[in-house]
Write a protein that holds these residues in place. Structure first.
Motif, short mmCIF file in Angstrom:
data_model
loop_
_atom_site.label_atom_id
_atom_site.label_comp_id
_atom_site.label_asym_id
_atom_site.label_seq_id
_atom_site.Cartn_x
_atom_site.Cartn_y
_atom_site.Cartn_z
N HIS A 207 -22.26 27.74 -57.44
CA HIS A 207 -20.96 27.06 -57.56
C HIS A 207 -21.09 25.75 -58.35
O HIS A 207 -20.58 24.70 -57.94
CB HIS A 207 -20.34 26.82 -56.19
CG HIS A 207 -19.85 28.06 -55.51
ND1 HIS A 207 -18.54 28.50 -55.63
CD2 HIS A 207 -20.50 28.99 -54.76
CE1 HIS A 207 -18.41 29.63 -54.95
NE2 HIS A 207 -19.59 29.95 -54.42
N ASP B 60 -21.63 34.02 -58.51
CA ASP B 60 -21.00 32.71 -58.35
C ASP B 60 -21.91 31.62 -58.89
O ASP B 60 -22.29 30.67 -58.20
CB ASP B 60 -20.59 32.44 -56.90
CG ASP B 60 -19.29 33.13 -56.52
OD1 ASP B 60 -18.67 33.76 -57.41
OD2 ASP B 60 -18.90 33.07 -55.35
N ASP C 126 -24.74 31.91 -55.22
CA ASP C 126 -23.65 31.00 -54.85
C ASP C 126 -23.98 29.55 -55.16
O ASP C 126 -23.89 28.68 -54.31
CB ASP C 126 -23.29 31.19 -53.36
CG ASP C 126 -22.70 32.56 -53.11
OD1 ASP C 126 -21.50 32.74 -53.35
OD2 ASP C 126 -23.46 33.48 -52.70
N ASP D 222 -18.24 27.43 -60.08
CA ASP D 222 -17.17 27.38 -59.08
C ASP D 222 -15.84 27.80 -59.67
O ASP D 222 -14.90 28.09 -58.94
CB ASP D 222 -17.06 25.95 -58.51
CG ASP D 222 -16.22 25.90 -57.26
OD1 ASP D 222 -16.57 26.58 -56.27
OD2 ASP D 222 -15.18 25.20 -57.27
N HIS E 103 -16.15 34.13 -58.64
CA HIS E 103 -15.75 32.85 -59.22
C HIS E 103 -16.05 32.78 -60.71
O HIS E 103 -15.59 31.85 -61.38
CB HIS E 103 -16.48 31.70 -58.52
CG HIS E 103 -15.89 31.30 -57.21
ND1 HIS E 103 -15.14 30.15 -57.03
CD2 HIS E 103 -15.91 31.90 -56.00
CE1 HIS E 103 -14.76 30.06 -55.77
NE2 HIS E 103 -15.21 31.11 -55.13
N ASP E 104 -16.84 33.72 -61.23
CA ASP E 104 -17.27 33.67 -62.63
C ASP E 104 -16.40 34.54 -63.52
O ASP E 104 -15.88 35.57 -63.09
CB ASP E 104 -18.72 34.16 -62.74
CG ASP E 104 -19.69 33.34 -61.93
OD1 ASP E 104 -19.63 32.10 -62.01
OD2 ASP E 104 -20.51 33.94 -61.20
N HIS F 6 -22.23 35.92 -52.14
CA HIS F 6 -20.84 35.70 -51.73
C HIS F 6 -20.74 34.94 -50.42
O HIS F 6 -19.98 33.99 -50.32
CB HIS F 6 -20.01 36.98 -51.62
CG HIS F 6 -18.58 36.70 -51.21
ND1 HIS F 6 -17.78 35.80 -51.89
CD2 HIS F 6 -17.82 37.15 -50.17
CE1 HIS F 6 -16.59 35.74 -51.30
NE2 HIS F 6 -16.60 36.54 -50.25
#
Length: 412
Positions: free
Chosen positions: A11, A49, A9, A52, A87-88, A233
């Motif tokens: 981001h 992730d 994560d 972002d 998110h990817d 996550h």
């Protein structure tokens, strides 16, 4: 013994109320590079992730690829496994695969089944130590609908329980079965990017991500043979269900609801008995403050409290503290946010969250007990069913009640 750094994560490219996080990412990535060298890490596992956004900026991509090169130079023999999160864009992340393989970086995207069989070479990554295979990572990205076996064809619809959970369980079972002949009794780490039931999430920061409106799977979906399960996550570092099933959490607070988190990475050792994990805190590169520290305050006190912070007025924008402000409702005008911005403009801070105290008497029990509020759309339907059943009958629902609930939900 294999030393693993579990992270997730990142981001990269995130903005918070319009403020870039690039400066913070640069500093925590410096800490990450230092850690892999100091801890003599054999494998770094990034559990999803990376970015972002599914369409990250050129600057965000540059920061990511420069980090991978720096990590490789810090530990040339280290295996690096990067999995895609929700998110990817998995295909975009996998695109430079041939180049990344040359520096020991293995990117895992969507599940591929040429001829109907899982392409295991995309998921099972050997961990090399002194040039010899010492263990394996079974990399599994965020499970999209296309990745879940049988879901699209409806083959799980008539079975008891959640069809989504069953499909995720089947995916891990199929990957594990394909990998089993290659494991040779060596240490074995599995990844996942999803919400595991029992994990504590932060309000508004993590999406409910599984298809069909479901988001949580039980911890037993992962192979029982795994020495460790590296999850991504949820942004709070935490274990879930079993000691070996763990979220590393994010590297920086990604919303104001994460003020109290101790962000960092998990340092894991496997291969010499049960897996051992240590949460390594990474110092927050920019302060994230709450005014007041507890409770709330009248708007008229804001200027004095900002002055009491005694901040350097010459602080550059990227180093200025983020600020969450809690206001009491009494006498508060409808235009209070504009007044907050006017007052804060004279101080070297970045206001990213302004909250007004709830009206006494209509706050749900959970909020009064100090649990962060969550919008109804973000609540898991099963959680709501359990709560309603307990309130109506005075006991928790049993397996038979949950079975009926999941059958009704699957047919909805």
């Amino acid at each position: 013994m294999i030393r693993v750094l579990h992270t997730g994560d990142w981001h990269i490219g995130q903005t918070l109320r319009g403020y870039s996080r690039e400066h913070e990412h640069a500093l925590v990535f410096d800490a990450l590079v230092t850690l892999v060298a100091e801890r003599e890490v054999d494998a770094l596992v990034m559990a999803g992730d990376v970015f972002d956004s599914q369409n990250p900026s050129g600057e965000a991509q540059r920061q990511f690829y420069e980090l991978l090169v720096r990590l490789h130079r810090a530990r040339p023999g280290m295996t690096i496994v990067v999995t895609a999160g929700n998110h990817d864009a998995a295909g975009r992340l996998e695109a430079p695969r041939a180049l990344l393989d040359a520096i020991g970086v293995h990117v895992v995207g969507n599940v591929r089944r040429p001829g109907g069989a899982i392409d295991l070479s995309r998921h099972l990554v050997p961990i090399l130590k002194d040039g010899v295979v010492a263990g394996h990572v079974l990399g599994v990205s965020y499970p999209t609908a296309a990745c879940l076996p049988g879901l699209a064809a409806g083959r799980v619809r008539d079975e008891a329980g959640s069809p989504i959970v069953r499909a995720v369980r089947d995916l891990y079972a199929a990957l594990h079965e394909a990998a089993r002949p290659e494991l040779a009794g060596l240490p074995y780490l599995v990844t996942g990017h999803l919400h595991v039931a029992g994990g504590l999430e932060s309000e508004g920061a993590e999406r409910r991500i599984l298809v069909g409106g479901e988001h949580a799977v039980p911890p037993d979906v992962f192979p029982s043979d795994a020495d460790y399960v590296a999850l991504g996550h949820l942004h709070r570092a935490q274990g879930v269900g079993r000691p070996i099933v763990r979220y590393s959490g994010s590297l920086i607070p990604l919303s104001a609801t994460e003020l109290a988190y101790r962000h960092g990475v998990s340092f894991v050792t496997i291969g010499d008995g049960p897996a051992r994990s240590e949460h390594v805190v990474i110092d927050r590169p920019v302060p994230f403050l709450r005014l007041p520290d507890t409770g709330d305050m009248p708007l008229g006190e804001l200027g004095d409290r900002l002055a009491a912070l005694d901040l350097d007025p010459e602080l550059p924008l990227e180093a200025r503290p983020f600020l969450q402000i809690r206001l009491s409702r009494d006498g508060l005008a409808a235009s209070h946010r504009a007044e907050v911005d006017r007052i804060a403009e004279g101080f070297p801070v970045r206001v990213v969250d302004v909250r007004v105290a709830s009206v006494e008497g209509i706050v749900p029990d959970l909020v009064q007990a100090g649990v962060p509020t969550v919008r109804l759309v973000e609540r898991d339907p099963e959680d709501l069913f359990r709560l309603a059943f307990a309130r109506a009958h005075g006991i928790d629902p049993g397996p038979a009640h949950l079975d009926i609930f999941h059958r009704a939900r699957a047919g909805a």
